[in-house]
Motif scaffolding. Structure first.
Motif, short mmCIF file in Angstrom:
data_model
loop_
_atom_site.label_atom_id
_atom_site.label_comp_id
_atom_site.label_asym_id
_atom_site.label_seq_id
_atom_site.Cartn_x
_atom_site.Cartn_y
_atom_site.Cartn_z
N SER A 246 0.81 -1.22 0.00
CA SER A 246 0.00 0.00 0.00
C SER A 246 0.84 1.26 0.00
O SER A 246 0.31 2.36 0.13
CB SER A 246 -0.91 0.00 1.24
OG SER A 246 -0.11 -0.04 2.43
N PHE A 247 2.15 1.12 -0.16
CA PHE A 247 3.04 2.28 -0.12
C PHE A 247 2.77 3.20 -1.30
O PHE A 247 2.62 2.75 -2.45
CB PHE A 247 4.50 1.82 -0.13
CG PHE A 247 5.49 2.92 0.06
CD1 PHE A 247 5.60 3.56 1.29
CD2 PHE A 247 6.32 3.33 -0.97
CE1 PHE A 247 6.52 4.57 1.48
CE2 PHE A 247 7.23 4.34 -0.80
CZ PHE A 247 7.34 4.96 0.43
N ASN A 248 2.71 4.51 -1.05
CA ASN A 248 2.42 5.51 -2.09
C ASN A 248 3.73 5.89 -2.79
O ASN A 248 4.44 6.80 -2.38
CB ASN A 248 1.78 6.75 -1.45
CG ASN A 248 1.27 7.72 -2.51
OD1 ASN A 248 1.70 7.69 -3.66
ND2 ASN A 248 0.36 8.60 -2.09
N TRP A 249 4.02 5.18 -3.89
CA TRP A 249 5.27 5.41 -4.60
C TRP A 249 5.31 6.80 -5.23
O TRP A 249 6.36 7.44 -5.25
CB TRP A 249 5.47 4.34 -5.68
CG TRP A 249 5.58 2.97 -5.10
CD1 TRP A 249 4.62 2.02 -5.06
CD2 TRP A 249 6.73 2.40 -4.45
NE1 TRP A 249 5.05 0.89 -4.45
CE2 TRP A 249 6.37 1.08 -4.05
CE3 TRP A 249 8.00 2.85 -4.16
CZ2 TRP A 249 7.23 0.25 -3.38
CZ3 TRP A 249 8.87 2.02 -3.51
CH2 TRP A 249 8.49 0.72 -3.12
N ASP A 250 4.20 7.30 -5.76
CA ASP A 250 4.18 8.62 -6.38
C ASP A 250 4.53 9.70 -5.36
O ASP A 250 5.29 10.62 -5.63
CB ASP A 250 2.80 8.89 -6.99
CG ASP A 250 2.52 7.96 -8.17
OD1 ASP A 250 3.50 7.51 -8.78
OD2 ASP A 250 1.34 7.70 -8.44
N MET A 251 3.95 9.57 -4.15
CA MET A 251 4.25 10.53 -3.10
C MET A 251 5.74 10.53 -2.78
O MET A 251 6.37 11.57 -2.65
CB MET A 251 3.43 10.19 -1.85
CG MET A 251 3.79 11.03 -0.59
SD MET A 251 5.23 10.45 0.33
CE MET A 251 4.65 8.86 0.87
N ASN A 252 6.29 9.33 -2.71
CA ASN A 252 7.69 9.21 -2.32
C ASN A 252 8.61 9.82 -3.36
O ASN A 252 9.58 10.50 -3.04
CB ASN A 252 8.03 7.73 -2.11
CG ASN A 252 9.33 7.57 -1.35
OD1 ASN A 252 9.43 8.02 -0.22
ND2 ASN A 252 10.30 6.94 -1.97
N ASP A 253 8.29 9.61 -4.67
CA ASP A 253 9.16 10.11 -5.72
C ASP A 253 9.19 11.63 -5.77
O ASP A 253 10.11 12.21 -6.35
CB ASP A 253 8.72 9.55 -7.08
CG ASP A 253 9.04 8.07 -7.22
OD1 ASP A 253 8.41 7.41 -8.04
OD2 ASP A 253 9.92 7.58 -6.47
N ARG A 254 8.19 12.27 -5.20
CA ARG A 254 8.15 13.73 -5.26
C ARG A 254 9.00 14.37 -4.17
O ARG A 254 9.13 15.59 -4.14
CB ARG A 254 6.70 14.21 -5.07
CG ARG A 254 5.79 13.90 -6.23
CD ARG A 254 4.55 14.76 -6.17
NE ARG A 254 3.85 14.68 -4.89
CZ ARG A 254 2.87 13.79 -4.66
NH1 ARG A 254 2.51 12.93 -5.60
NH2 ARG A 254 2.27 13.76 -3.49
N HIS A 255 9.57 13.58 -3.27
CA HIS A 255 10.25 14.16 -2.12
C HIS A 255 11.72 13.75 -2.07
O HIS A 255 12.18 13.17 -1.10
CB HIS A 255 9.53 13.79 -0.83
CG HIS A 255 8.22 14.47 -0.67
ND1 HIS A 255 7.06 13.95 -1.19
CD2 HIS A 255 7.88 15.66 -0.08
CE1 HIS A 255 6.05 14.76 -0.92
NE2 HIS A 255 6.53 15.81 -0.25
N HIS A 256 12.42 14.00 -3.17
CA HIS A 256 13.88 13.93 -3.19
C HIS A 256 14.41 12.55 -2.81
O HIS A 256 15.36 12.43 -2.04
CB HIS A 256 14.49 14.98 -2.27
CG HIS A 256 13.86 16.33 -2.40
ND1 HIS A 256 13.91 17.06 -3.57
CD2 HIS A 256 13.14 17.08 -1.51
CE1 HIS A 256 13.26 18.21 -3.40
NE2 HIS A 256 12.77 18.23 -2.16
N SER A 257 13.79 11.50 -3.34
CA SER A 257 14.27 10.16 -3.09
C SER A 257 14.24 9.35 -4.37
O SER A 257 13.52 9.68 -5.32
CB SER A 257 13.45 9.46 -2.00
OG SER A 257 12.11 9.31 -2.42
N ASP A 258 15.04 8.31 -4.42
CA ASP A 258 15.11 7.43 -5.58
C ASP A 258 14.84 6.00 -5.13
O ASP A 258 15.35 5.56 -4.09
CB ASP A 258 16.49 7.50 -6.23
CG ASP A 258 16.85 8.92 -6.65
OD1 ASP A 258 16.07 9.52 -7.41
OD2 ASP A 258 17.89 9.43 -6.17
#
Length: 680
Positions: A246-258
């Motif tokens: 259920s992890f929000n990958w789109d949210m994560n990609d927007r915050h300076h992470s790879d």
């Protein structure tokens, strides 16, 4: 100091800003907001969490039990978690088989924790597979398919290679080629010509490579030594986030992470027969903060720019340095307080005014004694008595020591402690335990002695073994040595010293079984114009002078009485107080001995003593009788006691010399007669 004050003020200003509050919180914690950040000393970062709504999904649920974190999915104890490396160290069991009989094809097996379908893998790069034991084949399987293994042979006589690593002599290693989620391990001999019975232990272990010494350059202990005693070892797991979570990958990609897959070629990496279809195709991704950012990439916001925290970093370093400086000052003040409270000033006064040079005793610092005793580990305890606990230790130069730690802080007892230091600092006798120094800057005072390896006379008298019979000659030698030490204390020291607690437990035996008097905590130095010391009664029941018990006046003859009890212990092998189960009462050994001396002496003697010469035994028995006289004035001084015992020793040596002379003369006569016959 002005710079530190300015730095502190700057920290207060920056921390009052809302922007920097967010920065501080994001740097100092990587857990989900409002959730516990650690369990004991171990940080628990998101996606892991303690309690509901604190973890991403049940795979990452952590239970904190007794300040130890456990991964609930597999009930594994967590040793640490790394967000940056995407790893987790856990405690894993070891396959151990001891004293087994092996039959053809019947190896000993163990299955690991099964982590299939989970986002966790046994790390291929950070673990090694190791086998231990003599003639041991340690094998690693994926279910029934062999993956890797190694063979450890028996150690040849004189072979020292096991001290430099794990390279085949009783210990072998190999790296596993795959990041597995489950494995089987087995141990067994190299072949089965016939059933093999072994008395050693064989092991198969998957273990974190950097944990083992010898494999990483740390040779203080061999890998074999560590693994041979281990029941559980640290193992490294790689982990990530399942792509179907259920992890929000789109949210994560927007915050300076790879983020990237760590198992995209899963079926290539696990090209093994009978591979579980449920394992193939699992997609697991790991995330990290982009270059120039730090934090937890699984949180929102999680990764913060390093530059934005530069001032805070400097501030944090400055604050830490300030904390260290203040802590050092506090430690110095505390140590100075302990030094004064533990009688440091009194010790300096006594040593300089009464006993001479203060440099005779070395003042140890608390850090070196804490390190020497492994933080006063209970496994280092040598013994415990009425005044404290004695620990075995080793100094940085390799010297073995004994450290005596007082039981409690009792200012009334400090004088006794300082008295022991002052007395022992002036004693230089081969049969008195040597004081190496003391430490007064700790909460309780410490004494540092030479280490005496063979325990106490009490242990040898009352816990005898067949391996080392406690012969009459050994007992006589110990009696003479202790008497010589007491004679020195009473007559030859700069001021007469009364021990006040002579007993077999305070007589130690060195590596050559030479006696050394110890434990001078209740001792007293007596000026020449004093005839007695009036004080409260101290000593050990069974050794206590009855005259001193009645009058509270301790004299040199009180030590003589206690030594007389030790002589009776040596003669009989019995304890100073015996319990009668029929009459439910205690009886004094001295009383029993005196009652049997004239008619039934040999009924009470130890069997080893009876093997000695009767005339020597009777001399010592009568000497003990004189020492135990109820009237102290009728007891011999220790100087006379020592002369009697040394006289027996000297006569034995003279007898041996005379016997050797007679044997030489006999051989000489035989040779001459034989030569005369040959000539004729």
């Amino acid at each position: 100091m002005c710079v530190l004050l300015l730095l502190f003020q700057l920290m207060m200003i920056l921390l009052s800003s809302p922007i920097n509050v967010v920065l501080v919180e994001s740097v100092l914690t990587t857990a989900k907001p409002g959730c516990p950040t650690s369990c004991g000393q171990i940080a628990i970062p998101f996606p892991f969490g303690i309690g509901s709504n604190c973890y991403l999904d049940p795979w990452y649920a952590v239970n904190c039990s007794s300040n130890k974190p456990f991964l609930l999915s597999f009930n594994l104890e967590v040793l640490d978690i790394s967000i940056e490396e995407g790893t987790m160290r856990v405690s894993h069991s070891v396959l151990t088989a001891c004293n087994k009989t092996y039959y053809d094809g019947e190896d000993i097996y163990m299955e690991s924790v099964n982590m299939e379908n989970s986002p966790f893998f046994f790390s291929q790069t950070m673990n090694i597979f190791s086998g231990l034991g003599c003639d041991n084949v340690a094998s690693l399987f994926y279910y029934d398919s062999f993956i890797t293994g190694c063979y450890s042979s028996c150690q040849a006589s004189g072979d020292k290679r096991e001290t430099i690593g794990c390279y085949g002599i009783k210990c072998c290693q190999t790296r596993m080629p795959y990041s597995l989620q489950v494995f089987n391990a087995s141990v067994g001999p190299v072949n089965y010509d016939k059933p093999k019975e072994t008395t050693d232990c064989k092991k198969a272990i998957l273990v974190q490579e950097s944990w083992l010494p010898g494999l990483t350059g740390n040779h203080t202990e061999t890998a074999y030594a560590m693994l041979s005693h281990a029941e559980r070892v640290p193992v490294v797991l790689d982990w990530g986030i399942r792509s179907d979570s259920s992890f929000n990958w789109d949210m994560n990609d927007r915050h300076h992470s790879d983020c990237a897959n760590i198992s995209s070629s899963m079926d290539d990496r696990f090209a093994i027969d009978n591979m579980s279809s449920s394992t193939i195709g699992i997609q697991v991704r790991q995330c990290m903060c982009s270059r120039g950012f730090e934090g937890n990439p699984y949180l929102n916001p999680g990764c913060q720019g390093i530059c934005s925290g530069f001032i805070f970093l400097l501030l944090l370093i400055g604050a830490w340095r300030l904390h260290i400086i203040m802590k050092r000052r506090k430690d110095i003040k505390l140590k100075d307080k302990y030094f004064k409270r533990n009688g440091g000033l009194l010790l300096q006064q006594q040593l300089t005014s009464s006993y001479g040079n203060v440099d005779r005793s070395k003042l140890f610092n608390s850090k070196e004694l804490d390190k020497a005793t492994d933080h006063f580990n209970v496994n280092r305890i040598l013994g415990q008595g009425g005044q404290g606990t004695v620990y075995k230790g080793m100094l940085a130069n390799g010297k073995i020591i004994a450290v005596k730690k007082s039981k409690a802080i009792d200012e009334g007892k400090i004088e006794e402690f300082i008295n022991e230091v002052a007395i022992l600092s002036q004693i230089n006798h081969r049969n008195v335990v040597k004081l190496l120094g003391c430490c007064l800057e700790t909460e309780v005072p410490l004494l540092v002695y030479e280490f005496i390896p063979n325990g106490s006379l009490f242990q040898y008298l009352h816990d005898q073994t067949e391996d080392l019979p406690f012969t009459w000659e050994m007992r006589l030698q110990i009696a003479a040595e202790v008497a010589g030490a007491l004679s020195y204390l009473h007559s030859a020291a700069s001021l007469p010293i009364y021990h006040r607690d002579i007993k077999s437990a305070n007589i130690l035996l060195d590596e050559k079984y030479r006696a050394k008097a110890a434990d001078f905590g209740t001792s007293r130095s007596i000026s020449f114009d004093q005839t007695h010391v009036t004080t409260k009664v101290q000593g050990t029941f069974g050794y206590l002078d009855p005259e001193y018990f009645q009058s509270s006046q301790f004299t040199d003859k009180s030590d003589v009485y206690s030594f007389g009890v030790v002589l009776v212990e040596l003669l009989t092998g019995q304890k100073p107080i015996s319990s009668s189960t029929t009459q439910d009462m205690c009886r004094s050994l001295a009383t029993i001995f005196l009652s049997m001396l004239d008619n039934n002496l040999f009924d009470i003697l130890d069997p080893e003593v009876i093997k000695g010469k009767n005339e020597e035994i009777m001399i010592v028995a009568n000497l003990a009788k004189r020492c135990l006289n109820l009237n102290g004035k009728n007891r011999p001084p220790m100087k006379e006691v020592a002369m009697v015992l040394e006289g027996i020793q000297a006569s034995k040596k003279e007898s041996n010399v005379q016997q050797n002379r007679e044997e030489v003369e006999y051989v000489r006569t035989e040779v001459i007669e034989h030569w005369d016959i040959l000539i004729k």
